[in-house]
Each structure stands twice: as C-alpha cells, then as structure tokens.
Enzyme design. Sequence first.
Site, mmCIF file in Angstrom:
data_model
loop_
_atom_site.group_PDB
_atom_site.id
_atom_site.type_symbol
_atom_site.label_atom_id
_atom_site.label_comp_id
_atom_site.label_asym_id
_atom_site.label_seq_id
_atom_site.Cartn_x
_atom_site.Cartn_y
_atom_site.Cartn_z
ATOM 1 N N SER A 34 0.805 -1.315 0.006
ATOM 2 C CA SER A 34 0.011 -0.152 0.014
ATOM 3 C C SER A 34 0.824 1.179 0.002
ATOM 4 C CB SER A 34 -0.943 0.131 1.367
ATOM 5 O OG SER A 34 -0.164 -0.207 2.495
ATOM 6 N N ALA A 87 7.798 -1.572 3.956
ATOM 7 C CA ALA A 87 8.611 -2.690 4.916
ATOM 8 C C ALA A 87 7.266 -3.043 5.838
ATOM 9 C CB ALA A 87 9.675 -2.209 5.615
ATOM 10 N N ASP A 88 7.424 -4.401 6.364
ATOM 11 C CA ASP A 88 6.608 -4.526 7.646
ATOM 12 C C ASP A 88 7.219 -4.263 8.969
ATOM 13 O OD1 ASP A 88 4.602 -5.870 5.781
ATOM 14 O OD2 ASP A 88 6.306 -7.361 5.438
ATOM 15 N N GLY A 100 5.106 -9.032 3.628
ATOM 16 C CA GLY A 100 3.736 -9.304 4.040
ATOM 17 C C GLY A 100 2.784 -9.278 2.818
ATOM 18 N N GLU A 107 11.472 -8.571 -4.555
ATOM 19 C CA GLU A 107 11.899 -7.140 -3.744
ATOM 20 C C GLU A 107 13.403 -7.425 -3.519
ATOM 21 O OE1 GLU A 107 7.798 -6.181 -1.889
ATOM 22 O OE2 GLU A 107 8.904 -7.346 -0.586
ATOM 23 N N LYS A 125 6.035 0.718 12.112
ATOM 24 C CA LYS A 125 6.755 -0.456 11.466
ATOM 25 C C LYS A 125 8.274 -0.235 12.170
ATOM 26 C CE LYS A 125 3.957 -1.104 8.308
ATOM 27 N NZ LYS A 125 3.731 -0.998 6.931
HETATM 28 C C1 5RP Z 1 5.325 -6.605 0.271
HETATM 29 C C2 5RP Z 1 6.120 -5.769 1.077
HETATM 30 C C3 5RP Z 1 5.567 -4.510 1.625
HETATM 31 O O1 5RP Z 1 6.455 -3.561 1.475
HETATM 32 C C4 5RP Z 1 5.290 -4.579 2.873
HETATM 33 O O2 5RP Z 1 4.366 -5.745 3.359
HETATM 34 C C5 5RP Z 1 4.711 -3.387 3.483
HETATM 35 O O3 5RP Z 1 3.247 -3.098 2.839
HETATM 36 P P1 5RP Z 1 2.469 -1.926 3.219
HETATM 37 O O4 5RP Z 1 3.027 -0.762 2.462
HETATM 38 O O5 5RP Z 1 0.851 -2.345 2.610
HETATM 39 O O6 5RP Z 1 2.325 -1.610 4.755
HETATM 40 O O7 5RP Z 1 7.093 -6.303 1.721
HETATM 41 O O8 5RP Z 1 5.892 -7.796 -0.068
#
Ligand code: 5RP
Length: 224
Positions: A34, A87-88, A100, A107, A125
């Site tokens: 997102s 990133a998560d 995630g 990536e 995060k």
């Molecule tokens: C996808 C990822 C995303 O960067 C991570 O899940 C973060 O997502 P978001 O910006 O929706 O919080 O690694 O594989």
Amino acid sequence: MDQNEMKKAVAAAAAKYVEERLEEKSVIGVGTGSTANYFIECLAPFKNRIHSTVASSEETRRRLMALGIPVFDLNSVDEVTFYIDGADEANAQLHLIKGGGGALTREKIIAAVAKEFVCIADQSKYVPVLGRFPLPVEVIPMARSHVGRAIVKLGGDPVYREGFITDNGNQIIDIHNMHIVDPRELEQQLNQITGVVTNGLFAIRPADLLILGTRDGIRTYTAA
Ligand code: 5RP
C-alpha cells in the site's frame, strides 16, 4: 495523522527525493504494497521525465503501466538507480522484514541490484527488535513440510499462508514467534534450508535510507 496519511506523506517525500535526483538514464525500482502504491501515484506528475522503472511484482507492473510509465525487465537494464519500497518492520540498523504482500523474492533481487535502497514506512513499522511481524519465507511447493520442520528446529512457529501463490509460482510460510536478535545470521540460516527460495529478512542488504512517517512529521534515518 492516521496510518494511511503517514504512508501518503512518506510516499510523497520519496517521490520528491527521486525527482530531485532523477537523470535521463535513471532506473527506478518500485516496490509492492500500500505504501509503494501511494509512491506510484506520486510519480504521475513527473512521469514524462521517467525513462525506466523495474517492478517488484505483477501488481506493481500493472499499476505503473496503467499510468503510462515504462516498465522494463530487470535483465534489460544496466543498473537500478533507486529502489523505493515499504516494509513490515524496520530497526535502527535499517534491517527489515518484508514480504507481507508476498513479493519478497523479487523485492530482494531489486534491492541487491539497487545503488540506493530507500525504505518508506509509517511509524508503526519502526521496532527495537525484529520479529513481532511474522517473517515470510518463499518456498518451492514440494519442500514446504521439510522447510517447516527446519524452521521449528530454529525456534520458530511456521504457518503456511494458505491459498497464496507468489508471482514466481511458489508458496509462503510465515514464521511466528521469532525474536530476531541477529537478523544477518538468521537470514543466512534460512536461506541454507533446501527448498527455500528466499526469506523476508533484508539484513545482509539493508536499506540505505529510511523515510519514516510519524505523527510529528517525516523523519529520515541512515543505518545506526
Ligand atoms: C510486500 C512488502 C511490503 O513492502 C510490506 O508488506 C509493507 O506493506 P504496506 O506498505 O502495505 O504496509 O514487503 O511484499
């Protein structure tokens, strides 16, 4: 500012960062999720100056192409100038948990090639120790149970992400309950399990810059 507003703010800050440094031959690596989607929207106003991008997922490729932004195969570009992705989790060393959204392998490949990896995230995060977010591992389907047993030996609780197939045709195991004190070591250990394609720890190649959205505004971090 709520979480989405923070994501939009960091996406805008990253787009400004890229725009100010963009050269004719620059290649922009674009992440998935997102926050990355907000970043894609922020590219629209200067899309005519963007010579090439590479995408970390089919979803991102579709979004870029819908805006008329040229997307290239990674094999057909000489370098990736900037890689912008969410990133998560991120720690003070700019080690990350990613995946995630299940796009971790592409990536990680783009991060490996990129001259500069800029991570964009909201303040939720940023953590002292990685591991509260389940760590994704992409596996070759026939190796799933074998990899799961090896993860248990490393002290984690493997959970199969049911019904999810990656862009590479593989499956995901999410590792729960890992307090990751040595991210580089765990990244290597997981990658050595036969059948693992890659894992969502980005510690051997961390981010170079973290743009973090907080309630008090944007903060930027380089590795501590
Ligand atoms: C996808 C990822 C995303 O960067 C991570 O899940 C973060 O997502 P978001 O910006 O929706 O919080 O690694 O594989």
